[in-house]
Design an enzyme around this catalytic site. Structure first.
Site, PDB file in Angstrom:
ATOM      1  N   ASP A 269      25.342 -15.529  49.448  1.00  0.00           N
ATOM      2  CA  ASP A 269      24.607 -16.545  50.203  1.00  0.00           C
ATOM      3  C   ASP A 269      23.731 -15.954  51.297  1.00  0.00           C
ATOM      4  OD1 ASP A 269      26.503 -17.397  53.060  1.00  0.00           O
ATOM      5  OD2 ASP A 269      27.094 -15.860  51.618  1.00  0.00           O
TER       6      ASP A 269
ATOM      7  N   PHE B 247      26.254 -12.769  43.030  1.00  0.00           N
ATOM      8  CA  PHE B 247      25.865 -13.957  43.786  1.00  0.00           C
ATOM      9  C   PHE B 247      26.288 -13.812  45.246  1.00  0.00           C
ATOM     10  CE2 PHE B 247      26.618 -15.466  39.422  1.00  0.00           C
ATOM     11  CZ  PHE B 247      25.425 -16.110  39.160  1.00  0.00           C
TER      12      PHE B 247
ATOM     13  N   PHE C  65      30.961 -12.096  42.580  1.00  0.00           N
ATOM     14  CA  PHE C  65      30.743 -13.213  43.495  1.00  0.00           C
ATOM     15  C   PHE C  65      31.103 -12.797  44.919  1.00  0.00           C
ATOM     16  CE2 PHE C  65      32.052 -14.959  39.412  1.00  0.00           C
ATOM     17  CZ  PHE C  65      31.206 -16.042  39.202  1.00  0.00           C
ATOM     18  N   ASP C  66      30.311 -13.261  45.871  1.00  0.00           N
ATOM     19  CA  ASP C  66      30.743 -13.281  47.264  1.00  0.00           C
ATOM     20  C   ASP C  66      31.772 -14.405  47.404  1.00  0.00           C
ATOM     21  OD1 ASP C  66      30.861 -12.873  50.039  1.00  0.00           O
ATOM     22  OD2 ASP C  66      29.163 -14.218  50.403  1.00  0.00           O
ATOM     23  N   GLY C  67      32.497 -14.414  48.522  1.00  0.00           N
ATOM     24  CA  GLY C  67      33.513 -15.442  48.722  1.00  0.00           C
ATOM     25  C   GLY C  67      32.999 -16.665  49.460  1.00  0.00           C
TER      26      GLY C  67
END
Length: 372
Positions: free
Chosen positions: A336, A334, A217-219
């Site tokens: 954004d 993932f 995951f991105d943060g």
């Protein structure tokens, strides 16, 4: 860098590393059950399949047929010849299995985790439950069922909407994650509070673990809100660092995929309870452009306050994410921001775009300013 269109049906070029899967009608080689083993429905009577868990007990992952399988050829028939010819084509080819798509290794990994959970907790329904979601007419269901049986997938729940939006059904299934090739439907799901991401096709795919599910995951704007990202986008890096130092003891708000990480964590704890922390078949990663010393502490304090463990945290201080993801080899990553998704895909990582937060506004402005 591999050029990647916002149209998920665009196929990115690159060196091909083949997955170990059966040939199918959507690959370069044509295959069918006449050439391979024919599925025998009578085997169902001799093989005790596990029952799907109840939605309220399960971690439900809804996957579009267009990302679980490769359906580019069929999509072209639909776009060029219309729905009637498309349905006719699907019926004529219903004994030819689709090739695996970008979500296929992820789904196989979910099933691997389920097998381990069933061994440890035979009566438990705390499992992954996979729902196949498609805009297709029910006539196409036969080919999808044949394909699922061909690839030995355990998917009993289908949602064939006949062209209607699936979002209402996702809420009824209590969906924890929705993966689709349709960016607009992903945005609709996010707006309804459902964790969702857009997946893309790439010809370069890195081999991934067959025994451990790895999710990265991105943060900001993925696990966390886009609060800090907004400071960076509007006021620059120095102001961002200042903001994080001043607020390091104030928790970040949750992002769209926090709930999915939480669901993964609950399943991990079931393995920990059996003394299998070091042999857990689920591993999670935080891969963020944040700097550790200047802005990482707030992220870690937020995760700890939420009661969430992340197995590995990589603070890259603006360095490219692709090389790190190549080493991790996650089943899915993932992010954004599309340029991170593109960079990951260039290195062979299956990356999914979470169209959430301030970065989407800046991306649209950039596309508008360039005219493309």
């Amino acid at each position: 860098m591999v050029k990647m269109s916002l149209d998920p049906i665009q196929v990115m070029s690159g060196q091909v590393k083949e997955l170990k899967v059966s040939p199918s009608s959507n690959g370069d080689t044509r295959g069918s059950w006449e050439e391979k083993e024919v599925f025998d429905p009578n085997q169902l009577d001799r093989t005790a399949k596990p029952k799907p868990p109840k939605p309220e007990n399960a971690v439900t992952v809804a996957v579009s047929s267009r990302v679980l399988f490769r359906t580019e050829r069929e999509q072209r028939v639909f776009e060029q010849k219309g729905v009637e010819e498309y349905l006719r084509y699907q019926i004529e080819h219903e004994n030819e299995p689709f090739a695996p798509g970008p979500a296929f290794p992820f789904v196989k990994a979910l099933e691997t985790v389920n097998a381990r959970l069933r061994d440890l907790y035979p009566q438990s329904e705390e499992l992954f439950d996979i729902v196949l979601v498609t805009y297709n007419h029910a006539h196409v269901g036969i080919r999808l069922i044949n394909t699922i049986n061909h690839h030995n997938l355990f998917i009993e729940r289908f949602c064939m909407t006949g062209g209607s939006s699936p979002i209402g059904y996702l809420k009824a299934w209590q969906t924890n994650l929705y993966l689709s090739a349709d960016a607009e439907k992903v945005r609709e799901a996010l707006a309804e509070g459902i964790a969702a991401a857009t997946m893309f096709f790439t010809d370069k795919i890195t081999e991934v673990s067959e025994s451990q599910l790895r999710v990265a995951f991105d943060g900001d704007a993925v696990l966390f809100s886009d609060e800090s990202e907004r400071i960076f986008k509007t006021h620059g890096l120095d102001k961002f660092f200042e903001h994080e130092r001043e607020n390091e003891d104030i928790l970040l708000d949750h992002g769209p995929l926090k709930g999915f990480l939480e669901a993964l964590g609950k399943l991990q704890k079931k393995f920990y309870a059996k003394g299998q922390r070091l042999d857990c078949p689920i591993r999670t990663y935080l891969v963020t452009a944040r700097s550790a010393a200047s802005s990482g502490i707030r992220a870690l304090k937020t995760l700890r306050a939420w009661g969430l463990e992340i197995d590995e945290a990589l603070f890259l201080a603006g360095a490219p994410k692709g090389p790190m993801l190549e080493k991790i080899r996650p089943h899915i990553y993932f992010d954004d921001q599309m340029f991170h998704v593109e960079g990951a895909a260039e290195m062979g990582t299956v990356a999914a775009h979470v169209p959430y937060g301030i970065a989407q506004k800046y991306s649209r402005q950039q596309n508008s300013s360039t005219g493309k």
